[in-house]
Design a protein around this motif. Structure first.
Motif, PDB file in Angstrom:
ATOM      1  N   VAL A   1      -7.701  -3.946  -3.884  1.00 16.85           N
ATOM      2  CA  VAL A   1      -7.315  -3.831  -2.470  1.00 16.85           C
ATOM      3  C   VAL A   1      -8.327  -4.636  -1.664  1.00 16.85           C
ATOM      4  O   VAL A   1      -9.527  -4.383  -1.738  1.00 16.85           O
ATOM      5  CB  VAL A   1      -7.306  -2.364  -2.002  1.00 16.85           C
ATOM      6  CG1 VAL A   1      -6.907  -2.274  -0.534  1.00 16.85           C
ATOM      7  CG2 VAL A   1      -6.369  -1.520  -2.866  1.00 16.85           C
ATOM      8  N   GLU A   2      -7.857  -5.612  -0.909  1.00 21.30           N
ATOM      9  CA  GLU A   2      -8.740  -6.459  -0.105  1.00 21.30           C
ATOM     10  C   GLU A   2      -8.346  -6.407   1.360  1.00 21.30           C
ATOM     11  O   GLU A   2      -7.157  -6.381   1.692  1.00 21.30           O
ATOM     12  CB  GLU A   2      -8.673  -7.916  -0.595  1.00 21.30           C
ATOM     13  CG  GLU A   2      -9.163  -8.098  -2.015  1.00 21.30           C
ATOM     14  CD  GLU A   2      -9.011  -9.517  -2.516  1.00 21.30           C
ATOM     15  OE1 GLU A   2      -9.573  -9.838  -3.579  1.00 21.30           O
ATOM     16  OE2 GLU A   2      -8.306 -10.316  -1.840  1.00 21.30           O
ATOM     17  N   GLY A   3      -9.353  -6.384   2.229  1.00 23.96           N
ATOM     18  CA  GLY A   3      -9.133  -6.413   3.668  1.00 23.96           C
ATOM     19  C   GLY A   3      -9.660  -7.713   4.248  1.00 23.96           C
ATOM     20  O   GLY A   3     -10.819  -8.076   4.023  1.00 23.96           O
TER      21      GLY A   3
ATOM     22  N   TYR B   1     -13.479  -5.156  -0.206  1.00 22.91           N
ATOM     23  CA  TYR B   1     -12.593  -4.882  -1.347  1.00 22.91           C
ATOM     24  C   TYR B   1     -12.845  -3.490  -1.936  1.00 22.91           C
ATOM     25  O   TYR B   1     -13.923  -2.903  -1.790  1.00 22.91           O
ATOM     26  CB  TYR B   1     -12.800  -5.938  -2.436  1.00 22.91           C
ATOM     27  CG  TYR B   1     -14.181  -5.921  -3.045  1.00 22.91           C
ATOM     28  CD1 TYR B   1     -14.478  -5.111  -4.144  1.00 22.91           C
ATOM     29  CD2 TYR B   1     -15.220  -6.698  -2.503  1.00 22.91           C
ATOM     30  CE1 TYR B   1     -15.750  -5.086  -4.690  1.00 22.91           C
ATOM     31  CE2 TYR B   1     -16.488  -6.680  -3.046  1.00 22.91           C
ATOM     32  CZ  TYR B   1     -16.753  -5.872  -4.137  1.00 22.91           C
ATOM     33  OH  TYR B   1     -18.012  -5.833  -4.678  1.00 22.91           O
TER      34      TYR B   1
ATOM     35  N   MET C   1       0.825  -1.210   0.000  1.00 27.12           N
ATOM     36  CA  MET C   1       0.000   0.000   0.000  1.00 27.12           C
ATOM     37  C   MET C   1       0.857   1.258   0.000  1.00 27.12           C
ATOM     38  O   MET C   1       0.473   2.280  -0.562  1.00 27.12           O
ATOM     39  CB  MET C   1      -0.949  -0.003   1.195  1.00 27.12           C
ATOM     40  CG  MET C   1      -2.076  -1.017   1.046  1.00 27.12           C
ATOM     41  SD  MET C   1      -3.257  -1.067   2.411  1.00 27.12           S
ATOM     42  CE  MET C   1      -4.093   0.499   2.241  1.00 27.12           C
TER      43      MET C   1
ATOM     44  N   GLU D   1      -6.138   3.628   5.071  1.00 28.18           N
ATOM     45  CA  GLU D   1      -7.549   3.303   5.302  1.00 28.18           C
ATOM     46  C   GLU D   1      -8.415   4.548   5.175  1.00 28.18           C
ATOM     47  O   GLU D   1      -9.545   4.488   4.683  1.00 28.18           O
ATOM     48  CB  GLU D   1      -7.725   2.693   6.690  1.00 28.18           C
ATOM     49  CG  GLU D   1      -7.143   1.304   6.845  1.00 28.18           C
ATOM     50  CD  GLU D   1      -7.441   0.701   8.198  1.00 28.18           C
ATOM     51  OE1 GLU D   1      -8.626   0.390   8.442  1.00 28.18           O
ATOM     52  OE2 GLU D   1      -6.511   0.547   9.007  1.00 28.18           O
TER      53      GLU D   1
ATOM     54  N   TYR E   1      -4.343  -6.134   4.908  1.00 29.66           N
ATOM     55  CA  TYR E   1      -4.620  -5.725   3.530  1.00 29.66           C
ATOM     56  C   TYR E   1      -3.753  -6.495   2.536  1.00 29.66           C
ATOM     57  O   TYR E   1      -2.574  -6.744   2.774  1.00 29.66           O
ATOM     58  CB  TYR E   1      -4.371  -4.222   3.362  1.00 29.66           C
ATOM     59  CG  TYR E   1      -5.480  -3.368   3.934  1.00 29.66           C
ATOM     60  CD1 TYR E   1      -6.641  -3.124   3.215  1.00 29.66           C
ATOM     61  CD2 TYR E   1      -5.357  -2.805   5.203  1.00 29.66           C
ATOM     62  CE1 TYR E   1      -7.665  -2.345   3.741  1.00 29.66           C
ATOM     63  CE2 TYR E   1      -6.368  -2.030   5.743  1.00 29.66           C
ATOM     64  CZ  TYR E   1      -7.518  -1.798   5.004  1.00 29.66           C
ATOM     65  OH  TYR E   1      -8.527  -1.033   5.536  1.00 29.66           O
TER      66      TYR E   1
END
Length: 222
Positions: free
Chosen positions: A189-191, A175, A117, A132, A200
């Protein structure tokens, strides 16, 4: 003098996959199959005119849009679905992921690489790195742009989903999707995990023309 012979760790899984590969289907038979028919045990080739690559499908995953009911994440009624293949490239030994989704057309993307990130630049922001807070703002304003290696990607969508492995309950994640101007490269981007303190995962994907994918061995052939 000592001589150390270093063996490429990718060689063994490549050789095993090649040895395990059944005889490919006749060309006329292959025309009956497409990317949506691929399952674990399938083999396929991507013929893009630049570099033909052959892959073994190692696993097959399903994703679905999710909503929270009664404190639990559940698959939405008439949820949008998309699918992912974990594959092994027989040319270089890399494990990769291929994602497909039926929209107005069949969309197929192959994962190129993982990204940190901190390697992403939010447009209009002086500091480097996606946070975030940036993602929350994109969701609230329904717009936003990031840059990676000089290329701009525009915010497209976000949501909650469930990830399914065969025979197991769905795992919740959320996402954010970004797409470049040409629409041929995406950043996802996935959490995962704790919703208040997620892990992430960020990846760069390249669009693949489904017509360049040739199924060599149906997964049911093993």
């Amino acid at each position: 003098m000592s001589v150390t012979i270093r063996i490429d760790p990718s060689i063994e899984p490549r050789l095993n996959a090649i040895k395990a590969m059944p005889v490919p289907m006749p060309e006329q038979e292959r025309q009956k199959y497409g990317v949506k028919d691929l399952r674990a045990g399938s083999y396929f080739r991507i013929k893009d005119g630049i570099q033909d690559r052959t892959f073994q499908v190692l696993d097959f995953y399903r994703y679905a849009e999710a909503e929270k009911k009664g404190g639990e994440w559940r698959e939405e009624k008439n949820a949008d679905l998309w699918f992912e293949l974990k594959v092994l490239c027989l040319n270089n030994g890399r494990e990769m992921f291929v994602e497909m989704e039926e929209d107005d057309e069949l969309l197929v993307f192959m994962g190129v690489k993982s990204i940190k990130m901190r390697a992403l630049q939010v447009m209009g922001k002086n500091t480097v790195g996606l946070t975030e807070e940036d993602l929350d703002r994109f969701e609230e304003e329904d717009e936003g742009k990031i840059k990676y290696e000089g290329e701009v990607f525009e915010y497209e969508d976000d949501g909650d989903g469930l990830f399914f492995k065969e025979g197991k309950d769905g795992i919740h994640f959320f996402y954010y999707d970004f797409e470049n101007e040409k629409g041929d490269r995406v950043i996802g981007v996935e959490g995962w995990g704790d919703e208040e303190n997620p892990d992430y995962e960020v990846s760069l994907g390249q669009k693949v023309n489904p017509k360049t994918i040739e199924v060599l061995v149906d997964g049911g052939a093993n």
